[in-house]
Design a protein around this motif. Structure first.
Motif, PDB file in Angstrom:
ATOM      1  N   MET A   1       0.590  -1.683   0.212  1.00  0.00           N
ATOM      2  CA  MET A   1      -0.201  -0.164   0.018  1.00  0.00           C
ATOM      3  C   MET A   1       0.449   1.312  -0.067  1.00  0.00           C
ATOM      4  N   ALA A   2       0.700   1.520  -0.956  1.00  0.00           N
ATOM      5  CA  ALA A   2       1.775   2.540  -1.037  1.00  0.00           C
ATOM      6  C   ALA A   2       0.860   4.519  -0.512  1.00  0.00           C
ATOM      7  N   ILE A   3       1.422   4.591   0.582  1.00  0.00           N
ATOM      8  CA  ILE A   3       0.875   6.146   1.685  1.00  0.00           C
ATOM      9  C   ILE A   3       1.302   7.067   0.754  1.00  0.00           C
ATOM     10  N   ASP A   4       0.476   8.548  -0.077  1.00  0.00           N
ATOM     11  CA  ASP A   4       1.003   9.529  -0.071  1.00  0.00           C
ATOM     12  C   ASP A   4       0.511  10.800   0.645  1.00  0.00           C
ATOM     13  N   LEU A   5       1.805  10.877   1.480  1.00  0.00           N
ATOM     14  CA  LEU A   5       0.931  11.953   2.318  1.00  0.00           C
ATOM     15  C   LEU A   5       1.538  13.551   2.379  1.00  0.00           C
ATOM     16  N   LYS A   6       2.011  13.878   1.374  1.00  0.00           N
ATOM     17  CA  LYS A   6       2.485  14.988   0.940  1.00  0.00           C
ATOM     18  C   LYS A   6       1.425  16.096   1.172  1.00  0.00           C
ATOM     19  N   ASP A   7       0.164  15.953  -0.026  1.00  0.00           N
ATOM     20  CA  ASP A   7      -0.758  17.216   0.825  1.00  0.00           C
ATOM     21  C   ASP A   7      -1.193  17.325   2.164  1.00  0.00           C
ATOM     22  N   LEU A   8      -1.124  16.907   2.880  1.00  0.00           N
ATOM     23  CA  LEU A   8      -1.576  16.151   4.341  1.00  0.00           C
ATOM     24  C   LEU A   8      -0.645  17.241   4.859  1.00  0.00           C
ATOM     25  N   LYS A   9       0.678  17.059   4.614  1.00  0.00           N
ATOM     26  CA  LYS A   9       2.249  17.520   4.888  1.00  0.00           C
ATOM     27  C   LYS A   9       1.870  19.399   4.681  1.00  0.00           C
ATOM     28  N   ARG A  10       1.481  19.389   3.500  1.00  0.00           N
ATOM     29  CA  ARG A  10       1.637  20.859   2.972  1.00  0.00           C
ATOM     30  C   ARG A  10       0.097  21.462   3.565  1.00  0.00           C
ATOM     31  N   GLN A  11      -0.942  20.281   4.145  1.00  0.00           N
ATOM     32  CA  GLN A  11      -1.536  21.624   5.050  1.00  0.00           C
ATOM     33  C   GLN A  11      -1.364  21.522   6.556  1.00  0.00           C
ATOM     34  N   ILE A  12      -0.817  20.678   6.810  1.00  0.00           N
ATOM     35  CA  ILE A  12      -0.228  20.932   7.893  1.00  0.00           C
ATOM     36  C   ILE A  12       1.218  22.061   8.494  1.00  0.00           C
ATOM     37  N   ILE A  13       1.999  21.789   7.065  1.00  0.00           N
ATOM     38  CA  ILE A  13       2.730  22.996   6.986  1.00  0.00           C
ATOM     39  C   ILE A  13       1.732  24.300   7.258  1.00  0.00           C
ATOM     40  N   VAL A  98       5.707   7.617   9.239  1.00  0.00           N
ATOM     41  CA  VAL A  98       5.775   6.329   8.783  1.00  0.00           C
ATOM     42  C   VAL A  98       6.611   6.924   6.891  1.00  0.00           C
ATOM     43  N   GLU A  99       6.467   7.973   6.358  1.00  0.00           N
ATOM     44  CA  GLU A  99       7.127   7.890   5.354  1.00  0.00           C
ATOM     45  C   GLU A  99       8.392   7.324   5.296  1.00  0.00           C
ATOM     46  N   ASN A 100       8.975   7.098   5.984  1.00  0.00           N
ATOM     47  CA  ASN A 100       9.855   6.779   6.358  1.00  0.00           C
ATOM     48  C   ASN A 100      10.878   4.986   6.997  1.00  0.00           C
ATOM     49  N   LEU A 101       9.371   4.666   6.853  1.00  0.00           N
ATOM     50  CA  LEU A 101       9.598   3.321   8.049  1.00  0.00           C
ATOM     51  C   LEU A 101      10.390   2.512   7.129  1.00  0.00           C
ATOM     52  N   GLY A 102      11.153   1.947   7.251  1.00  0.00           N
ATOM     53  CA  GLY A 102      12.028   0.721   6.594  1.00  0.00           C
ATOM     54  C   GLY A 102      10.798  -0.423   6.332  1.00  0.00           C
ATOM     55  N   GLN A 103      12.074  -1.160   6.174  1.00  0.00           N
ATOM     56  CA  GLN A 103      11.123  -2.598   4.835  1.00  0.00           C
ATOM     57  C   GLN A 103      11.133  -3.805   5.857  1.00  0.00           C
ATOM     58  N   GLY A 104      11.188  -3.430   7.409  1.00  0.00           N
ATOM     59  CA  GLY A 104      10.735  -4.006   8.037  1.00  0.00           C
ATOM     60  C   GLY A 104       9.012  -4.681   8.628  1.00  0.00           C
ATOM     61  N   PHE A 105       8.562  -2.893   8.283  1.00  0.00           N
ATOM     62  CA  PHE A 105       7.307  -3.092   8.870  1.00  0.00           C
ATOM     63  C   PHE A 105       6.347  -2.997   7.665  1.00  0.00           C
ATOM     64  N   THR A 106       5.275  -3.958   7.640  1.00  0.00           N
ATOM     65  CA  THR A 106       4.273  -4.620   6.553  1.00  0.00           C
ATOM     66  C   THR A 106       3.228  -3.054   5.806  1.00  0.00           C
ATOM     67  N   ASP A 107       2.441  -3.822   5.339  1.00  0.00           N
ATOM     68  CA  ASP A 107       1.666  -2.342   5.283  1.00  0.00           C
ATOM     69  C   ASP A 107       0.388  -2.368   6.164  1.00  0.00           C
ATOM     70  N   GLU A 108       0.168  -3.578   6.614  1.00  0.00           N
ATOM     71  CA  GLU A 108      -0.889  -3.064   7.837  1.00  0.00           C
ATOM     72  C   GLU A 108      -0.062  -2.601   8.708  1.00  0.00           C
ATOM     73  N   GLU A 109       0.807  -2.411   9.035  1.00  0.00           N
ATOM     74  CA  GLU A 109       1.268  -1.498  10.157  1.00  0.00           C
ATOM     75  C   GLU A 109       0.830   0.310  10.080  1.00  0.00           C
ATOM     76  N   LYS A 110       1.834  -0.114   8.766  1.00  0.00           N
ATOM     77  CA  LYS A 110       2.174   1.400   7.535  1.00  0.00           C
ATOM     78  C   LYS A 110       0.341   1.580   7.828  1.00  0.00           C
ATOM     79  N   LYS A 111      -0.659   1.316   7.454  1.00  0.00           N
ATOM     80  CA  LYS A 111      -1.728   1.650   7.491  1.00  0.00           C
ATOM     81  C   LYS A 111      -2.391   2.174   8.518  1.00  0.00           C
ATOM     82  N   ARG A 112      -1.788   1.321  10.111  1.00  0.00           N
ATOM     83  CA  ARG A 112      -2.690   1.768  11.101  1.00  0.00           C
ATOM     84  C   ARG A 112      -1.947   2.937  11.756  1.00  0.00           C
ATOM     85  N   TYR A 113      -0.892   2.722  11.167  1.00  0.00           N
ATOM     86  CA  TYR A 113       0.148   4.530  11.673  1.00  0.00           C
ATOM     87  C   TYR A 113      -0.622   5.740  10.926  1.00  0.00           C
TER      88      TYR A 113
END
Length: 124
Positions: A1-13, A98-113
């Motif tokens: 699962m590819a999580i794109d947080l660029k728009d969210l980051k821009r709004q938060i900044i 979340v963006e820098n989580l390594g390969q050791g994290f599953t897509d499910e863990e990334k989704k939870r974060y």
């Protein structure tokens, strides 16, 4: 699962910048009003023996400055802006995690974060 947080980051900044600006103004207005009220009160205290009418005017002006400060509540707004800015910065740090989580994290863990970040945003 590819999580794109660029728009969210821009709004938060943008929100961080906005709260930073308001924080500066609210802190300036709060501190300035306190200093002005103290100077006017001190001036009224010194003038009471020499110029009673001027002392009354200074005292009334001090009361007006205090009333304006209390009604606009710059001190509480200053604290609110600072707290909101810090909350957004904390969320930005979590997004970076979340963006820098390594390969050791599953897509499910990334989704939870990712979902916990949105829960934090909703709490704000």
């Amino acid at each position: 699962m590819a999580i794109d947080l660029k728009d969210l980051k821009r709004q938060i900044i943008e929100s961080v910048k906005e709260h930073s600006t308001h924080q500066k103004w609210d802190s300036f207005l709060y501190n300035a009003s306190v200093i002005i009220a103290i100077i006017l009160s001190a001036g009224a205290s010194f003038m009471v023996d020499y110029h009673q009418d001027l002392a009354k005017i200074l005292s009334a002006l001090a009361a007006i400055v205090i009333a304006i400060d209390r009604s606009l509540n710059w001190g509480a707004r200053w604290i609110f802006q600072r707290q909101m800015r810090q909350a957004y910065l904390s969320i930005l740090a979590r997004i970076d995690l979340v963006e820098n989580l390594g390969q050791g994290f599953t897509d499910e863990e990334k989704k939870r974060y990712f979902l916990s970040i949105f829960d934090e945003l909703l709490a704000l």
